[in-house]
Write a protein that holds these residues in place. Sequence first.
Motif, PDB file in Angstrom:
ATOM      1  N   VAL A  31       0.957  -1.189  -0.095  1.00  0.00           N
ATOM      2  CA  VAL A  31       0.220  -0.021   0.046  1.00  0.00           C
ATOM      3  C   VAL A  31       0.874   1.153  -0.181  1.00  0.00           C
ATOM      4  O   VAL A  31       1.847   1.351   0.786  1.00  0.00           O
ATOM      5  CB  VAL A  31      -0.977   0.024   1.308  1.00  0.00           C
ATOM      6  CG1 VAL A  31      -1.723   1.407   1.161  1.00  0.00           C
ATOM      7  CG2 VAL A  31      -1.619  -1.227   1.316  1.00  0.00           C
ATOM      8  N   LEU A  32       0.800   1.990  -0.954  1.00  0.00           N
ATOM      9  CA  LEU A  32       1.467   3.075  -0.944  1.00  0.00           C
ATOM     10  C   LEU A  32       0.688   4.349  -0.864  1.00  0.00           C
ATOM     11  O   LEU A  32      -0.327   4.431  -1.382  1.00  0.00           O
ATOM     12  CB  LEU A  32       2.235   3.383  -2.451  1.00  0.00           C
ATOM     13  CG  LEU A  32       2.813   4.919  -2.909  1.00  0.00           C
ATOM     14  CD1 LEU A  32       3.951   4.914  -1.848  1.00  0.00           C
ATOM     15  CD2 LEU A  32       3.356   5.004  -4.277  1.00  0.00           C
ATOM     16  N   SER A  33       1.105   5.434   0.086  1.00  0.00           N
ATOM     17  CA  SER A  33       0.115   6.605   0.319  1.00  0.00           C
ATOM     18  C   SER A  33       1.051   7.805   0.451  1.00  0.00           C
ATOM     19  O   SER A  33       2.258   7.737   0.775  1.00  0.00           O
ATOM     20  CB  SER A  33      -0.837   6.295   1.679  1.00  0.00           C
ATOM     21  OG  SER A  33       0.214   6.548   2.703  1.00  0.00           O
ATOM     22  N   GLY A  50      -3.109   4.068  -2.589  1.00  0.00           N
ATOM     23  CA  GLY A  50      -3.582   3.021  -3.676  1.00  0.00           C
ATOM     24  C   GLY A  50      -2.615   1.830  -2.948  1.00  0.00           C
ATOM     25  O   GLY A  50      -2.072   1.903  -2.158  1.00  0.00           O
ATOM     26  N   ALA A  51      -3.173   0.538  -3.740  1.00  0.00           N
ATOM     27  CA  ALA A  51      -2.917  -0.724  -3.379  1.00  0.00           C
ATOM     28  C   ALA A  51      -2.521  -1.684  -4.504  1.00  0.00           C
ATOM     29  O   ALA A  51      -3.411  -1.419  -5.480  1.00  0.00           O
ATOM     30  CB  ALA A  51      -3.528  -1.312  -2.337  1.00  0.00           C
ATOM     31  N   TYR A  69      -6.272  -3.429   3.302  1.00  0.00           N
ATOM     32  CA  TYR A  69      -7.363  -2.634   4.084  1.00  0.00           C
ATOM     33  C   TYR A  69      -6.855  -1.105   3.652  1.00  0.00           C
ATOM     34  O   TYR A  69      -5.868  -0.868   4.126  1.00  0.00           O
ATOM     35  CB  TYR A  69      -7.733  -2.677   5.056  1.00  0.00           C
ATOM     36  CG  TYR A  69      -8.972  -1.818   5.587  1.00  0.00           C
ATOM     37  CD1 TYR A  69     -10.141  -1.886   5.005  1.00  0.00           C
ATOM     38  CD2 TYR A  69      -8.788  -0.470   6.501  1.00  0.00           C
ATOM     39  CE1 TYR A  69     -11.309  -0.981   5.274  1.00  0.00           C
ATOM     40  CE2 TYR A  69      -9.750   0.353   6.816  1.00  0.00           C
ATOM     41  CZ  TYR A  69     -10.895   0.151   6.227  1.00  0.00           C
ATOM     42  OH  TYR A  69     -11.929   1.053   6.285  1.00  0.00           O
ATOM     43  N   THR A  70      -7.768  -0.388   2.760  1.00  0.00           N
ATOM     44  CA  THR A  70      -7.425   0.994   2.549  1.00  0.00           C
ATOM     45  C   THR A  70      -8.263   1.983   3.043  1.00  0.00           C
ATOM     46  O   THR A  70      -9.551   1.673   2.772  1.00  0.00           O
ATOM     47  CB  THR A  70      -6.861   1.378   1.336  1.00  0.00           C
ATOM     48  OG1 THR A  70      -7.692   1.003   0.127  1.00  0.00           O
ATOM     49  CG2 THR A  70      -5.424   0.642   0.673  1.00  0.00           C
ATOM     50  N   HIS A  71      -8.126   3.122   3.567  1.00  0.00           N
ATOM     51  CA  HIS A  71      -9.023   3.979   3.969  1.00  0.00           C
ATOM     52  C   HIS A  71      -8.325   5.607   4.197  1.00  0.00           C
ATOM     53  O   HIS A  71      -7.025   5.572   4.179  1.00  0.00           O
ATOM     54  CB  HIS A  71      -9.595   3.798   5.512  1.00  0.00           C
ATOM     55  CG  HIS A  71     -10.713   4.667   6.093  1.00  0.00           C
ATOM     56  ND1 HIS A  71     -10.212   5.628   6.804  1.00  0.00           N
ATOM     57  CD2 HIS A  71     -11.861   4.341   6.494  1.00  0.00           C
ATOM     58  CE1 HIS A  71     -11.252   6.333   7.025  1.00  0.00           C
ATOM     59  NE2 HIS A  71     -12.331   5.460   6.957  1.00  0.00           N
ATOM     60  N   GLN A  72      -9.043   6.673   3.998  1.00  0.00           N
ATOM     61  CA  GLN A  72      -8.257   7.886   4.195  1.00  0.00           C
ATOM     62  C   GLN A  72      -7.497   7.939   5.355  1.00  0.00           C
ATOM     63  O   GLN A  72      -6.805   9.163   5.401  1.00  0.00           O
ATOM     64  CB  GLN A  72      -9.401   8.975   3.783  1.00  0.00           C
ATOM     65  CG  GLN A  72      -9.740   9.060   2.473  1.00  0.00           C
ATOM     66  CD  GLN A  72     -10.636  10.342   2.232  1.00  0.00           C
ATOM     67  OE1 GLN A  72     -11.485  10.816   3.151  1.00  0.00           O
ATOM     68  NE2 GLN A  72     -10.435  11.109   0.897  1.00  0.00           N
ATOM     69  N   GLU A  73      -7.911   7.473   6.320  1.00  0.00           N
ATOM     70  CA  GLU A  73      -7.058   7.560   7.600  1.00  0.00           C
ATOM     71  C   GLU A  73      -6.529   6.287   8.130  1.00  0.00           C
ATOM     72  O   GLU A  73      -5.760   6.263   9.115  1.00  0.00           O
ATOM     73  CB  GLU A  73      -8.089   8.264   8.775  1.00  0.00           C
ATOM     74  CG  GLU A  73      -8.571   9.672   8.350  1.00  0.00           C
ATOM     75  CD  GLU A  73      -9.796  10.173   9.283  1.00  0.00           C
ATOM     76  OE1 GLU A  73     -10.101   9.465  10.249  1.00  0.00           O
ATOM     77  OE2 GLU A  73     -10.408  11.083   9.162  1.00  0.00           O
ATOM     78  N   TYR A  74      -6.807   5.037   7.490  1.00  0.00           N
ATOM     79  CA  TYR A  74      -6.010   3.958   7.963  1.00  0.00           C
ATOM     80  C   TYR A  74      -5.700   2.960   6.770  1.00  0.00           C
ATOM     81  O   TYR A  74      -6.050   2.942   5.595  1.00  0.00           O
ATOM     82  CB  TYR A  74      -7.119   2.906   8.542  1.00  0.00           C
ATOM     83  CG  TYR A  74      -7.860   3.630   9.828  1.00  0.00           C
ATOM     84  CD1 TYR A  74      -7.004   3.032  11.229  1.00  0.00           C
ATOM     85  CD2 TYR A  74      -8.766   4.231   9.941  1.00  0.00           C
ATOM     86  CE1 TYR A  74      -7.762   3.354  12.268  1.00  0.00           C
ATOM     87  CE2 TYR A  74      -9.176   4.657  11.128  1.00  0.00           C
ATOM     88  CZ  TYR A  74      -8.753   4.334  12.358  1.00  0.00           C
ATOM     89  OH  TYR A  74      -9.179   4.691  13.589  1.00  0.00           O
ATOM     90  N   LEU A  75      -4.453   2.373   6.928  1.00  0.00           N
ATOM     91  CA  LEU A  75      -3.876   1.576   6.042  1.00  0.00           C
ATOM     92  C   LEU A  75      -3.402   0.265   6.613  1.00  0.00           C
ATOM     93  O   LEU A  75      -2.752   0.369   7.810  1.00  0.00           O
ATOM     94  CB  LEU A  75      -2.627   1.911   5.398  1.00  0.00           C
ATOM     95  CG  LEU A  75      -2.742   3.593   4.653  1.00  0.00           C
ATOM     96  CD1 LEU A  75      -1.305   4.022   4.132  1.00  0.00           C
ATOM     97  CD2 LEU A  75      -3.679   3.541   3.732  1.00  0.00           C
ATOM     98  N   VAL A 234      -0.235   2.170 -11.558  1.00  0.00           N
ATOM     99  CA  VAL A 234      -0.613   0.816 -10.734  1.00  0.00           C
ATOM    100  C   VAL A 234      -1.706   1.175  -9.951  1.00  0.00           C
ATOM    101  O   VAL A 234      -2.686   0.527  -9.818  1.00  0.00           O
ATOM    102  CB  VAL A 234       0.602   0.680 -10.030  1.00  0.00           C
ATOM    103  CG1 VAL A 234       0.488  -0.544  -9.162  1.00  0.00           C
ATOM    104  CG2 VAL A 234       1.671   0.095 -11.184  1.00  0.00           C
ATOM    105  N   VAL A 235      -1.534   2.468  -9.000  1.00  0.00           N
ATOM    106  CA  VAL A 235      -2.650   2.266  -7.882  1.00  0.00           C
ATOM    107  C   VAL A 235      -3.575   3.252  -8.371  1.00  0.00           C
ATOM    108  O   VAL A 235      -3.440   4.350  -9.111  1.00  0.00           O
ATOM    109  CB  VAL A 235      -1.811   2.787  -6.576  1.00  0.00           C
ATOM    110  CG1 VAL A 235      -0.870   1.519  -6.370  1.00  0.00           C
ATOM    111  CG2 VAL A 235      -0.985   4.079  -6.643  1.00  0.00           C
ATOM    112  N   ALA A 236      -4.731   3.476  -7.540  1.00  0.00           N
ATOM    113  CA  ALA A 236      -5.791   4.142  -7.665  1.00  0.00           C
ATOM    114  C   ALA A 236      -5.493   5.253  -6.608  1.00  0.00           C
ATOM    115  O   ALA A 236      -5.537   4.924  -5.301  1.00  0.00           O
ATOM    116  CB  ALA A 236      -7.116   3.814  -7.440  1.00  0.00           C
ATOM    117  N   VAL A 237      -5.333   6.560  -6.988  1.00  0.00           N
ATOM    118  CA  VAL A 237      -5.091   7.532  -6.135  1.00  0.00           C
ATOM    119  C   VAL A 237      -6.192   8.455  -5.542  1.00  0.00           C
ATOM    120  O   VAL A 237      -6.876   8.830  -6.657  1.00  0.00           O
ATOM    121  CB  VAL A 237      -3.762   8.427  -6.575  1.00  0.00           C
ATOM    122  CG1 VAL A 237      -3.462   9.548  -5.455  1.00  0.00           C
ATOM    123  CG2 VAL A 237      -2.489   7.528  -6.768  1.00  0.00           C
ATOM    124  N   SER A 238      -6.649   8.578  -4.291  1.00  0.00           N
ATOM    125  CA  SER A 238      -7.676   9.289  -4.105  1.00  0.00           C
ATOM    126  C   SER A 238      -7.314  10.872  -3.667  1.00  0.00           C
ATOM    127  O   SER A 238      -6.520  10.591  -2.820  1.00  0.00           O
ATOM    128  CB  SER A 238      -8.350   8.536  -2.786  1.00  0.00           C
ATOM    129  OG  SER A 238      -9.505   9.406  -2.344  1.00  0.00           O
TER     130      SER A 238
END
Length: 242
Positions: A31-33, A50-51, A69-75, A234-238
Amino acid sequence: FFFKQKTAYEMLRSLVGSEMCIRDRTNCAAVLSQTVTRSTPGIQNFFKYGAHVIPHPDKVEKGGEDAYYTHQEYLAVADGVGGWSEHGIDPSKYSRELCTHLADFIRNAEEDYRDKPKQLLIDSSKLTKSLGSSTLCIVAIDPRESKLFTSYIGDSGYVIYRRIEDGLQVVNKSEDQQHSFNFPFQIGHYGDSPNTALEFEHEIQNGDFIVVASDAVSYTHLTLPTIYSVQISVVAVSLKKK
């Protein structure tokens, strides 16, 4: 007892990022953030994330044994212990159920766990009943202060990178928690107590990059071009703000 022992092929370490590296990776989840911290009142800190999972070639049909698991405040990243497959047990079932419970806890009590990721690890493991075991790493960002809270057990871990003039600087990196070589701490059946998980608090800055990954990922040659390649291809960036 089931120990986390891998074949030489599974132990190959590789890079996160470019398309060439992605083809070479085996049996890993990452998971990259990028952190976005705000000083303006009413605007919260959050992850742009993104993951990606690259299963071992022999495990492609079931999607590998890792979960995230990915979330705006948790990875979070969990790595199912492959040794269970030698006994006819699918290691992915434990890691995926573990992340499902983790997601449920965050959904129902998001604020309760933000500065207590270790408690989230403990509570999620208590509800996970699938036969198996897993390593697990959780990171959480404080929505108001420039702080990152982390907890992990075993050799799933994280690295915090900060942009400098000529590239990236490692600000903090988790250390593998192992009994011995290739025998990490793990939660689950015949595993370690979740209370043995480690926990830390880090100061972070706006724009820091955080990689949370299973043990098959090497961070050695991660660069800005690599990170940008990952974000784009690769990843979906929010970018959505809360």
